[in-house]
Design a protein around this motif. Structure first.
Motif, short mmCIF file in Angstrom:
data_model
loop_
_atom_site.label_atom_id
_atom_site.label_comp_id
_atom_site.label_asym_id
_atom_site.label_seq_id
_atom_site.Cartn_x
_atom_site.Cartn_y
_atom_site.Cartn_z
N PRO A 1 9.18 5.47 131.70
CA PRO A 1 9.40 6.72 132.43
C PRO A 1 8.16 7.60 132.38
O PRO A 1 7.27 7.39 131.54
N PRO A 2 8.08 8.59 133.28
CA PRO A 2 6.93 9.51 133.23
C PRO A 2 6.83 10.21 131.88
O PRO A 2 7.80 10.28 131.12
N LEU A 3 5.66 10.71 131.60
CA LEU A 3 5.39 11.38 130.33
C LEU A 3 6.32 12.57 130.15
O LEU A 3 6.37 13.47 130.97
N ASP A 4 7.11 12.57 129.06
CA ASP A 4 8.00 13.68 128.78
C ASP A 4 7.32 14.68 127.86
O ASP A 4 6.28 14.40 127.26
N ALA A 5 7.93 15.86 127.74
CA ALA A 5 7.28 16.95 127.01
C ALA A 5 7.09 16.61 125.53
O ALA A 5 6.02 16.87 124.96
N ASP A 6 8.10 16.03 124.88
CA ASP A 6 7.97 15.74 123.45
C ASP A 6 6.84 14.75 123.19
O ASP A 6 6.07 14.91 122.23
N THR A 7 6.74 13.73 124.04
CA THR A 7 5.67 12.75 123.86
C THR A 7 4.31 13.37 124.13
O THR A 7 3.33 13.10 123.40
N GLY B 1 1.56 27.57 124.30
CA GLY B 1 2.04 27.48 122.92
C GLY B 1 3.24 26.57 122.81
O GLY B 1 4.37 26.99 123.02
N CYS B 2 3.02 25.30 122.48
CA CYS B 2 4.10 24.30 122.42
C CYS B 2 4.24 23.77 121.00
O CYS B 2 3.24 23.55 120.31
N ALA B 3 5.48 23.56 120.58
CA ALA B 3 5.74 23.01 119.25
C ALA B 3 5.41 21.53 119.22
O ALA B 3 5.73 20.78 120.16
N VAL B 4 4.76 21.09 118.14
CA VAL B 4 4.45 19.68 117.93
C VAL B 4 5.57 19.08 117.07
O VAL B 4 5.98 19.69 116.08
N PRO B 5 6.07 17.90 117.42
CA PRO B 5 7.13 17.28 116.60
C PRO B 5 6.68 17.09 115.15
O PRO B 5 5.48 17.00 114.86
N SER B 6 7.65 17.02 114.27
CA SER B 6 7.35 16.77 112.86
C SER B 6 6.70 15.40 112.70
O SER B 6 6.76 14.56 113.60
N ALA B 7 6.09 15.16 111.52
CA ALA B 7 5.36 13.92 111.31
C ALA B 7 6.21 12.67 111.56
O ALA B 7 5.76 11.74 112.25
N PRO B 8 7.46 12.58 111.06
CA PRO B 8 8.25 11.37 111.35
C PRO B 8 8.55 11.20 112.83
O PRO B 8 8.47 10.08 113.37
N ASP B 9 8.92 12.31 113.51
CA ASP B 9 9.20 12.22 114.94
C ASP B 9 7.93 11.89 115.73
O ASP B 9 7.98 11.12 116.71
N ALA C 1 5.40 10.13 114.71
CA ALA C 1 5.11 8.71 114.53
C ALA C 1 6.01 7.85 115.41
O ALA C 1 5.55 6.87 116.02
N ALA C 2 7.30 8.22 115.51
CA ALA C 2 8.23 7.44 116.33
C ALA C 2 7.88 7.55 117.81
O ALA C 2 7.91 6.56 118.55
N LEU C 3 7.54 8.75 118.26
CA LEU C 3 7.17 8.95 119.67
C LEU C 3 5.88 8.20 120.01
O LEU C 3 5.75 7.60 121.08
N HIS C 4 4.92 8.23 119.09
CA HIS C 4 3.65 7.52 119.31
C HIS C 4 3.89 6.02 119.40
O HIS C 4 3.35 5.34 120.28
N LEU D 1 -7.19 -5.31 114.95
CA LEU D 1 -6.24 -4.35 114.40
C LEU D 1 -4.92 -5.03 114.08
O LEU D 1 -4.52 -5.97 114.78
N PRO D 2 -4.20 -4.54 113.07
CA PRO D 2 -2.86 -5.07 112.81
C PRO D 2 -1.91 -4.66 113.92
O PRO D 2 -2.20 -3.73 114.68
N PRO D 3 -0.80 -5.35 114.07
CA PRO D 3 0.16 -4.96 115.11
C PRO D 3 0.75 -3.60 114.83
O PRO D 3 0.74 -3.11 113.69
N LEU D 4 1.25 -2.98 115.89
CA LEU D 4 1.91 -1.69 115.72
C LEU D 4 3.15 -1.85 114.84
O LEU D 4 3.77 -2.91 114.84
N PRO D 5 3.59 -0.83 114.07
CA PRO D 5 3.01 0.51 114.10
C PRO D 5 1.74 0.61 113.24
O PRO D 5 1.69 0.08 112.13
N LEU D 6 0.75 1.28 113.78
CA LEU D 6 -0.47 1.56 113.04
C LEU D 6 -0.27 2.78 112.15
O LEU D 6 0.50 3.68 112.50
N PRO D 7 -0.95 2.85 111.03
CA PRO D 7 -0.91 4.10 110.25
C PRO D 7 -1.54 5.22 111.06
O PRO D 7 -2.54 5.03 111.74
N LEU D 8 -0.92 6.39 111.04
CA LEU D 8 -1.42 7.50 111.83
C LEU D 8 -2.64 8.17 111.21
O LEU D 8 -3.28 8.99 111.84
N LEU D 9 -2.93 7.84 109.95
CA LEU D 9 -4.11 8.34 109.25
C LEU D 9 -4.04 9.83 108.95
O LEU D 9 -4.98 10.39 108.41
N VAL D 10 -2.96 10.47 109.34
CA VAL D 10 -2.79 11.90 109.05
C VAL D 10 -1.36 12.10 108.56
O VAL D 10 -0.44 11.44 109.02
#
Length: 491
Positions: A184-190, A159-167, A169-172, A129-138
């Motif tokens: 740090p431990p897993l936060d809600a946004d991630t 019922g939780c809101a999912v971050p927008s596509a740019p956010d 990708a950055a969180l991933h 695989l190429p180095p990160l960042p990988l394409p999210l394919l979606v």
């Protein structure tokens, strides 16, 4: 295959001799309770590895099997002496003794995560695989969870809101590149980003068959597993739940590609992680898919074992019991056992009448219509298989009815491949009912719009129908043309 534990829960009897003492049921805070659940998960692992049921292990230490069940669920603590005895009896090489000691000491970091739980299903998959960042394919992640069967690993189905596509990708990217030992431990946004991304990848993989989707899922799974050793025991569950969901998703995508051995490895890991996370929905899904693979391999014995195990991992859930019963029907159908096939189909349908609020809280995809769809689709396949085995047109006509019900229950947003699958299944049932002309007439429009590169399960259904049509008498042009088209699509 995991063994099925014996018997229903009984009142614990006093032991005939004076065995080592078990302490009282646990009523501790969340981190401590999580530590004892970890001990229980390790005990279950070593017991199954030794090939023992709960009842057999209980006999070895002088207890009723309900005591072992409570230990494995973390609701009862062993004394160090019992832990040592279990460790020696099961050949755990000190793992159970050490896990018990750490739980008693209340170490906030918890016991080390065993290497088997941090080993990803597909070694070496990221080598090219190429180095990160990988394409999210979606490009369009879901707006909210649950979506496509994915719950929030922190908050469930609220019922939780999912971050927008740019956010997203950055969180991933941040999650996958962080040092897992100091992150740090897993936060809600991630958490919302990772769950939403998996839902989007599953949808893209099933709709378009993108060859890199499974690789992307496995890549993220590796990052999830890398976080486990450095995460405090009381905060591991969301990560373990994500690991189970990602492993199951990787298996589904590999199975669609026809890579059954790889898919089975993924499902096996998903089963282990979902047990540790106390996630019955993923356990049942993994076992159902393992049964599918066993049937594809022509192994009804293993398929039946997986089907029965479904009831064990989700006792008292009518939705799980319905899936268990229809899976058992499909396994018996492979052996030509008409009585057992029909019996289990009937029981599956009875469980549909009892699905309630508790069942719906277990699985975000659950509804009466979705469960009826699963039961009728499975019933159609089981009745068709057993009708073909014993050449009984009456059973085949019952299969036609079930398959038509399943097709009617498909929602407007279902993938075209799902609609094709059920249409082909109806046609196959008609052939088994000695009515190939109706089958060919039904198939015409469906096959005209279909394209090659279908999911492996759909291709398997196409090949089965093709082989049955090939045995029909006569050389009519329409029969030859339908057979040719099925061969073309099933490649």
């Amino acid at each position: 295959m995991h063994r099925t534990d014996t018997g229903a829960t009984l009142v614990e009897d006093a032991p005939p001799t004076a065995p080592p003492t078990l302490s009282a049921d646990t009523t501790t805070d969340a981190p401590a309770a999580d530590s004892w659940r970890t001990f229980g998960a390790r005990l279950r692992h070593w017991r199954r590895r030794a090939g023992l049921t709960q009842a057999q292990l209980a006999t070895e230490i002088g207890y009723d099997h309900t005591a072992v069940s409570r230990l494995e669920h973390g609701t009862r603590r062993p004394t160090p002496r019992v832990a040592d005895q279990l460790d020696q009896l099961l050949g755990a090489a000190g793992d159970l003794s050490a896990t018990c000691h750490r739980a008693e000491q209340g170490e906030q970091a918890g016991p080390p995560v065993p290497a088997g739980l941090t080993r990803p299903p597909l070694p070496g998959i990221t080598a090219d695989l190429p180095p990160l960042p990988l394409p999210l394919l979606v490009s369009r992640p879901p707006a909210r969870l649950p979506d496509y069967g994915m719950l929030c690993p922190l908050h469930g189905a609220v019922g939780c809101a999912v971050p927008s596509a740019p956010d997203l990708a950055a969180l991933h990217l941040a999650f996958c590149t962080a040092d897992p030992l100091t992150a740090p431990p897993l936060d809600a946004d991630t958490a919302h980003a990772l769950a939403g991304l998996l839902a989007a990848h599953l949808r893209a993989g099933e709709a378009h068959g993108h060859p890199d989707t499974a690789t992307a899922v496995e890549r993220t799974l590796r990052a999830v597993l890398a976080r486990l050793p450095g995460t405090p025991a009381g905060r591991r569950r969301p990560l373990v739940r994500l690991a189970a969901e990602y492993a199951h998703a990787a298996g589904v995508l590999r199975m669609q590609q026809g890579r059954n051995a790889t898919a089975m490895t993924c499902f096996d890991r998903a089963l282990s992680w979902s047990e540790l996370a106390d996630d019955p929905a993923t356990q049942v899904a993994a076992l159902s898919d393992m049964g599918n693979l066993a049937r594809l391999d022509g192994d009804p014995g293993s398929a039946l074992g997986y089907a029965r195990e479904i009831s064990r991992v989700a006792p008292g859930r009518h939705w799980a019991a319905a899936m268990s019963q229809v899976s058992q029907a499909r396994a018996h159908a492979l052996t030509g056992d008409v009585r057992q096939t029909v019996r289990h189909v009937g029981r599956a349908r009875l469980h549909l009448d009892h699905i309630g609020v508790r069942d719906e809280s277990d699985a975000p995809w659950l509804s009466i219509a979705s469960m009826q769809l699963r039961v009728e689709a499975g019933a159609a396949a089981a009745l068709r298989d057993v009708a073909a085995a014993v050449d009984d047109p009456r059973l085949a006509l019952r299969a036609v009815s079930a398959a038509r019900t399943a097709l009617r229950l498909l929602g407007p947003h279902q993938l075209p491949s799902s609609r094709l699958l059920f249409t082909v299944r109806i046609a196959d049932c008609l052939v088994c009912a000695h009515d190939p002309d109706s089958a060919i007439s039904l198939l015409g429009p469906a096959l005209e719009s279909a394209t090659p590169g279908l999911p492996a399960l759909v291709a398997h259904e196409l090949r089965g129908l093709r082989d049955r049509l090939a045995t029909q008498p006569g050389r009519r042009p329409e029969l030859a043309e339908t057979t040719r088209r099925l061969t073309e699509l099933a490649r």
